[in-house]
Design a protein around this motif. Structure first.
Motif, mmCIF file in Angstrom:
data_model
loop_
_atom_site.group_PDB
_atom_site.id
_atom_site.type_symbol
_atom_site.label_atom_id
_atom_site.label_comp_id
_atom_site.label_asym_id
_atom_site.label_seq_id
_atom_site.Cartn_x
_atom_site.Cartn_y
_atom_site.Cartn_z
ATOM 1 N N GLN A 248 0.809 -1.177 -0.112
ATOM 2 C CA GLN A 248 0.186 -0.027 0.055
ATOM 3 C C GLN A 248 0.821 1.216 0.061
ATOM 4 N N LEU A 249 1.869 1.211 0.488
ATOM 5 C CA LEU A 249 2.873 2.452 0.817
ATOM 6 C C LEU A 249 3.227 2.629 -0.362
ATOM 7 N N ARG A 250 4.006 1.633 -1.239
ATOM 8 C CA ARG A 250 4.415 1.878 -2.316
ATOM 9 C C ARG A 250 3.529 2.327 -3.398
ATOM 10 N N GLY A 251 2.495 1.800 -3.270
ATOM 11 C CA GLY A 251 1.262 2.343 -4.179
ATOM 12 C C GLY A 251 0.915 3.752 -4.131
ATOM 13 N N TRP A 252 1.176 4.320 -2.715
ATOM 14 C CA TRP A 252 1.155 5.661 -2.647
ATOM 15 C C TRP A 252 2.380 6.679 -3.167
ATOM 16 N N VAL A 253 3.410 6.163 -3.139
ATOM 17 C CA VAL A 253 4.487 6.713 -3.336
ATOM 18 C C VAL A 253 4.798 6.806 -4.902
ATOM 19 N N GLU A 254 4.408 5.542 -5.455
ATOM 20 C CA GLU A 254 4.375 5.533 -7.220
ATOM 21 C C GLU A 254 3.221 6.460 -7.584
ATOM 22 N N ALA A 255 2.093 6.723 -7.109
ATOM 23 C CA ALA A 255 0.977 7.441 -7.397
ATOM 24 C C ALA A 255 1.490 8.850 -7.434
ATOM 25 N N ALA A 256 2.439 8.984 -6.770
ATOM 26 C CA ALA A 256 2.921 10.728 -6.564
ATOM 27 C C ALA A 256 3.953 10.831 -7.363
ATOM 28 N N GLY A 257 4.265 9.717 -8.266
ATOM 29 C CA GLY A 257 5.359 9.824 -9.189
ATOM 30 C C GLY A 257 6.666 9.163 -9.248
ATOM 31 N N TYR A 258 6.783 8.585 -8.116
ATOM 32 C CA TYR A 258 8.120 8.200 -7.796
ATOM 33 C C TYR A 258 8.545 6.776 -8.627
ATOM 34 N N ARG A 259 9.673 6.470 -9.304
ATOM 35 C CA ARG A 259 9.831 5.523 -10.251
ATOM 36 C C ARG A 259 11.287 5.012 -9.875
ATOM 37 N N GLY A 260 11.821 5.373 -8.650
ATOM 38 C CA GLY A 260 13.233 4.749 -8.247
ATOM 39 C C GLY A 260 13.168 3.669 -7.646
ATOM 40 N N PHE A 261 14.521 3.257 -7.310
ATOM 41 C CA PHE A 261 14.648 1.840 -6.349
ATOM 42 C C PHE A 261 14.020 2.080 -5.094
ATOM 43 N N ALA A 262 13.649 0.711 -4.410
ATOM 44 C CA ALA A 262 13.010 0.511 -3.411
ATOM 45 C C ALA A 262 14.468 -0.093 -2.495
ATOM 46 N N GLU A 263 14.820 1.004 -1.689
ATOM 47 C CA GLU A 263 16.171 0.594 -1.205
ATOM 48 C C GLU A 263 16.053 -0.231 0.445
ATOM 49 N N VAL A 264 16.432 -1.386 0.278
ATOM 50 C CA VAL A 264 16.439 -2.210 1.632
ATOM 51 C C VAL A 264 17.370 -1.695 2.665
ATOM 52 N N GLU A 265 17.051 -1.224 3.707
ATOM 53 C CA GLU A 265 17.903 -0.824 5.017
ATOM 54 C C GLU A 265 17.315 -1.627 6.228
ATOM 55 N N ILE A 266 18.060 -2.343 6.484
ATOM 56 C CA ILE A 266 17.631 -3.230 7.753
ATOM 57 C C ILE A 266 18.825 -3.012 9.064
ATOM 58 N N PHE A 267 18.545 -2.294 9.978
ATOM 59 C CA PHE A 267 19.496 -2.300 11.060
ATOM 60 C C PHE A 267 18.779 -3.443 12.076
ATOM 61 N N SER A 268 19.735 -4.552 12.148
ATOM 62 C CA SER A 268 18.905 -5.627 12.838
ATOM 63 C C SER A 268 20.187 -6.658 13.497
ATOM 64 N N GLU A 269 20.179 -6.535 14.656
ATOM 65 C CA GLU A 269 21.078 -7.699 15.528
ATOM 66 C C GLU A 269 20.700 -9.236 14.995
#
Length: 291
Positions: A248-269
């Motif tokens: 859903q969140l990516r749907g909102w972002v792409e509806a606003a015109g974003y067409r770049g990368f989905a960057e995985v950023e995980i800080f996790s022990e």
């Protein structure tokens, strides 16, 4: 605005790996090689990792693999206890911009900072209003150099739990207010890095993403919010293991015109204890099935 969301199911061509995700397992040169081996075509490296590997050596390795950057981590941390500290922060951000340009980054991500000294448990002052004023002035001063060399700055709002130590800009609305004040022409010089972990909870999120639009959405980061969260910094979840409605969140972002990368950023022990190969392979699988 387009309502069609890109399909990631058949390919991971729009996957980027923030190098913090496997920083405990590998050095930066190994991370780049492992990503290239899996046809991951973009990363977002951290400055300390680049410094350890060498700026020019990293640039050459990226070019050799034909690998792009989705961002560069990080600038910011503008507030300081005194004038000398404020000047040092501006100098450091100018260096970060120059490094990002050398590596061909599309933007410098700003974690803006907050109460100076709070990370060490000894804040020099406790006024968030002062910190936010110093952030505003710091971005304005840094933007002049960024415009000169042609590198956009991306303000990353952080979750309110990190308001004292890491960032006093805590909502997308706050970040966009700064953008509108300092770049009213929406020139592309100043925008936001939207991290799902930090903004998923915001009841105004969809409206603010629409407000941002294509010109302001410079980077998009994904992971997941675990319940319960055992550590406020280093217990991010792999996509699909938590409660964020990522599709859903990516749907909102792409509806606003974003067409770049989905960057995985995980800080996790948890994920830092897993073999790096497993982490990257899981990122690819979840990027296709969940993101």
């Amino acid at each position: 605005m387009s309502k069609v969301i890109r399909s990631f199911e058949a390919s991971h061509q729009w996957l980027s790996i923030n190098t913090a995700t496997v920083r405990r397992q590998w050095t930066l040169d190994r991370i780049i090689d492992e990503c290239a081996r899996r046809e991951i075509r973009a990363i977002s490296p951290w400055r300390d990792q680049v410094q350890a590997a060498g700026l020019q050596a990293t640039a050459r390795q990226l070019r050799a693999h034909g690998m792009q950057l989705s961002g560069y981590c990080r600038g910011g941390f503008f507030p300081a206890a005194d004038e000398a500290g404020l000047r040092a922060a501006l100098d450091d951000n100018r260096h970060a911009i120059d490094e990002a340009m050398t590596l061909g980054a599309p933007c410098l991500v700003l974690v803006v900072g907050s109460l100076p000294g709070a990370l060490n448990g000894q804040p020099a002052y406790t006024s968030l209003a002062r910190a936010r004023s110093e952030v505003r002035d710091g971005i304005a001063a840094t933007l002049a150099h960024a415009r000169q060399v042609g590198l956009p700055l991306a303000i990353e709002p952080l979750h309110p739990m990190q308001a004292a130590e890491r960032a006093c800009v805590n909502t997308l609305a706050q970040a966009l207010d700064l953008c509108d004040e300092l770049d009213p022409q929406r020139s592309g010089a100043l925008g936001v890095a939207l991290d799902a972990y930090h903004v998923w909870w915001d009841p105004q999120l969809q409206a603010q993403i629409e407000r941002a639009g294509r010109e302001r959405l410079l980077a998009y980061h994904v992971c997941d919010w675990l319940t319960p969260t055992r550590d406020l910094l280093n217990d991010r979840g792999m996509m699909g293991d938590g409660v964020i409605e990522l599709r859903q969140l990516r749907g909102w972002v792409e509806a606003a015109g974003y067409r770049g990368f989905a960057e995985v950023e995980i800080f996790s022990e948890h994920w830092w204890q897993r073999p790096g190969e497993d982490v990257l392979d899981t990122c690819i699988a979840r990027h296709r099935s969940v993101v």
